[in-house]
Scaffold this motif. Structure first.
Motif, PDB file in Angstrom:
ATOM      1  N   VAL A 489       2.791   2.820 -31.796  1.00  0.00           N
ATOM      2  CA  VAL A 489       3.226   3.616 -30.882  1.00  0.00           C
ATOM      3  C   VAL A 489       1.789   4.662 -29.805  1.00  0.00           C
ATOM      4  N   TYR A 490       2.159   5.280 -29.371  1.00  0.00           N
ATOM      5  CA  TYR A 490       0.376   5.741 -28.514  1.00  0.00           C
ATOM      6  C   TYR A 490       0.815   6.124 -26.869  1.00  0.00           C
ATOM      7  N   MET A 491      -0.153   6.496 -26.947  1.00  0.00           N
ATOM      8  CA  MET A 491      -0.538   7.055 -25.390  1.00  0.00           C
ATOM      9  C   MET A 491      -0.897   5.918 -24.173  1.00  0.00           C
ATOM     10  N   ARG A 492      -0.373   6.604 -23.521  1.00  0.00           N
ATOM     11  CA  ARG A 492      -0.452   5.644 -21.678  1.00  0.00           C
ATOM     12  C   ARG A 492      -0.773   6.595 -20.824  1.00  0.00           C
ATOM     13  N   LEU A 493      -1.565   6.222 -19.813  1.00  0.00           N
ATOM     14  CA  LEU A 493      -2.431   7.745 -18.555  1.00  0.00           C
ATOM     15  C   LEU A 493      -1.548   6.214 -17.669  1.00  0.00           C
ATOM     16  N   PRO A 494      -1.086   6.398 -16.342  1.00  0.00           N
ATOM     17  CA  PRO A 494      -0.198   5.712 -15.603  1.00  0.00           C
ATOM     18  C   PRO A 494      -1.069   5.594 -14.582  1.00  0.00           C
ATOM     19  N   LYS A 495      -0.999   4.018 -13.941  1.00  0.00           N
ATOM     20  CA  LYS A 495      -1.845   4.081 -13.020  1.00  0.00           C
ATOM     21  C   LYS A 495      -1.983   5.715 -11.805  1.00  0.00           C
ATOM     22  N   GLY A 496      -3.212   5.592 -11.535  1.00  0.00           N
ATOM     23  CA  GLY A 496      -3.138   6.608 -10.359  1.00  0.00           C
ATOM     24  C   GLY A 496      -3.179   8.109 -10.583  1.00  0.00           C
ATOM     25  N   TYR A 497      -2.775   8.485 -12.506  1.00  0.00           N
ATOM     26  CA  TYR A 497      -2.883   9.711 -12.691  1.00  0.00           C
ATOM     27  C   TYR A 497      -4.301   9.843 -13.060  1.00  0.00           C
ATOM     28  N   GLN A 498      -4.370  11.514 -14.150  1.00  0.00           N
ATOM     29  CA  GLN A 498      -5.402  11.666 -14.702  1.00  0.00           C
ATOM     30  C   GLN A 498      -4.700  13.239 -15.298  1.00  0.00           C
TER      31      GLN A 498
END
Length: 524
Positions: A489-498
């Motif tokens: 289980v982990y956290m992701r930052l989507p493409k183009g997000y900040q």
């Protein structure tokens, strides 16, 4: 010779209106129909008529000439809202009627989504005990009442509510509570009359979770059962029950004086302080709220005299109201103190009638050296920026590809299942796990948000377009997952997000713990 005078009388004409009287009246009116005074009045009238025509546009419907003040053109609007009514420049009801139809259509759409996704379903307590509930609501409509209520049987327990401002099209709000339930008690979410929320068919953004923390049995020792929820109340509420706390010239401890649950009596509502009765791992969560503009709002969670968590933002002019939540797992010794502080110059808000600003905590695992702690799994980690400004804040993203967010500052890591080098939690045993996170951003006009992943699948999403009038926002969400050994289980930052984080304070966090371990079946 006798002369007889004949008078011809017409309707509405007086008998005394003789030719002599009419001559006198004409003579009296002459100065007003000739000369400089009359000419000047007509000239003024023509000038005003031309000016008015210039503002409204000509008869052919062409746009009027712009007006400038100090070299800047004045914006011309075709409609504005006053006392809830949309008034247009053509003085018709068309714009107001269309706006009401659009609002009604949106609300019907949201109600269909709620019904389709069973967000109005009911939880029924199977056993007597202490239960934990948490929810996250979301909305993307401007200038509307948004919010939900958490109910126990027929009574309101928690409320999140706000008027969604024109400059703040999207918002998240979360809250949590610990409740003592009897068998068959009902807990559920309600959408108040006239309110609206939003949801997604493709992503889990609007959620409701709960679990049994401690079952109550009269024959068992309940000394290890420690759980509380308390709500903040204003000292001087307005007519609607809302009131501000702060700002003050010094930092103060916030006294959450309305106790909803206090199993074990470890929370002192008179001073707002929780004191650990036993050594162990504890979970704490809070929700803060404010409705003041152009002020600094926020709170800190403290362990003894040290800051553990912070939520802080400058309340923008276009964003009148906001919620912020955060959570943490802490290892405490006996008599350690945990409490909430209002920093100097900060302010928050609360309600006398509803529980909107809350502070909760419970004992997850008591520690005893002689006992096996192999099944005690709990972590909290904070995200930190790689570069930051003078205040210690920095952005992460946007990137051209999706990345895993590495929450590299581990505050707690009992069992060592969270790898702070790569930002991944790996399940050491089969069981039911609880995960929660808080994300933060202070950039305007950008996509912000994160995803919680199980292996390679998206489980939760928080996302919004950060409006120009709303520079800062927090968003939290939580989930219960059944995991097998080795699941990740982990956290992701989507493409183009900040998103944003701080090198000095823990504001962007990721937490999780093992709630129940389940036996692994063995082959016969």
């Amino acid at each position: 010779m006798e002369v007889v005078k004949h008078f011809q009388q017409v309707p509405n004409e007086k008998t005394w209106m003789t030719s002599e009287v009419k001559a006198l009246i004409r003579k009296r009116n002459t100065p007003f129909k000739s000369g400089d005074l009359y000419s000047s009045a007509r000239a003024d009238l023509r000038r005003d008529e031309r000016a008015y025509t210039g503002l409204q546009g000509d008869r052919r419907g062409n746009d009027p000439q712009p007006i400038y003040i100090n070299g800047d053109p004045v914006e011309r609007v075709h409609s504005f809202k006053n006392l809830g009514i949309l008034i247009s420049d053509d003085l018709t009801w068309t714009a107001n009627t269309n706006a009401n139809i659009k609002k009604a259509t949106q609300r019907l759409h949201f109600l269909r989504i709620l019904r389709k996704n069973s967000l109005n379903s009911v939880f029924t307590a199977p056993v007597k005990g202490v239960y934990f509930f948490t929810f996250t609501t979301y909305s993307w409509v401007a200038e509307a009442d948004i919010g939900v209520k958490l109910m126990k049987n027929n009574e309101e327990v928690l409320l999140v509510w706000e008027w969604q401002d024109k400059g703040d099209n999207e918002d998240y709000a979360s809250n949590s509570v610990l409740l003592e339930l009897e068998v068959d008690d009902k807990v559920y979410m309600r959408l108040p009359k006239g309110y609206q929320v939003a949801a997604s068919k493709n992503s889990n953004i609007h959620t409701f979770s709960g679990f049994l923390l401690y079952p109550f049995h009269n024959s068992e020792d309940q000394s290890r059962e420690v759980a509380f929820t308390a709500a903040l109340q204003p000292s001087s509420p307005d007519d609607s029950g809302f009131g501000r706390i702060g700002p003050f010239g010094t930092e103060i401890t916030l006294e959450y004086g309305k106790v909803l649950t206090n199993v074990g009596r470890a929370y002192d509502s008179n001073i707002g302080v929780f004191t650990a009765p036993v050594k162990g791992v504890y979970f704490f969560t809070f929700t803060t709220y404010s409705w003041v503009r152009e002020e600094v709002i926020g709170v800190k969670l403290m362990k003894n005299n040290e800051e553990v968590l912070l939520v802080w933002e400058w309340q923008d002019k276009g964003d009148n109201e906001d919620y912020a939540s955060n959570s943490v797992l802490l290892e405490l010794e006996v008599d350690d103190k945990v409490y909430m502080r209002l920093p100097k110059g900060y302010q928050v808000a609360a309600s006398k009638n509803s529980n909107i600003h809350t502070f909760s905590g419970f004992l997850l695992y008591p520690f005893h050296d002689s006992e096996d702690q192999s099944r005690e799994v709990a972590f909290t980690a904070a995200l930190q920026p790689s570069s930051w400004d003078n205040g210690g804040f920095g952005r992460i993203g946007p990137f051209d590809i999706e990345i895993t967010l590495v929450h590299g500052k581990a505050l707690t890591n009992v069992g060592g299942a969270y790898d702070s080098n790569i930002g991944v939690f790996t399940a050491p045993v089969k069981g039911v796990y609880f995960f929660t996170f808080t994300t933060y951003s202070w950039v305007a006009e950008a996509d912000i948000g994160v995803k919680l992943m199980k292996n390679n699948e998206e489980v939760l999403l928080v996302w919004e377009w950060q409006d120009k009038g709303d520079n800062e926002d927090y968003a939290s969400n939580s989930v219960l997952l059944e995991l097998e050994v080795g699941d990740r289980v982990y956290m992701r930052l989507p493409k183009g997000y900040q998103v944003a984080a701080s090198i000095k304070s823990n504001i962007h966090t990721f937490s999780g713990f093992l709630l129940y371990s389940t036996p692994t079946s063995t082959p016969q």
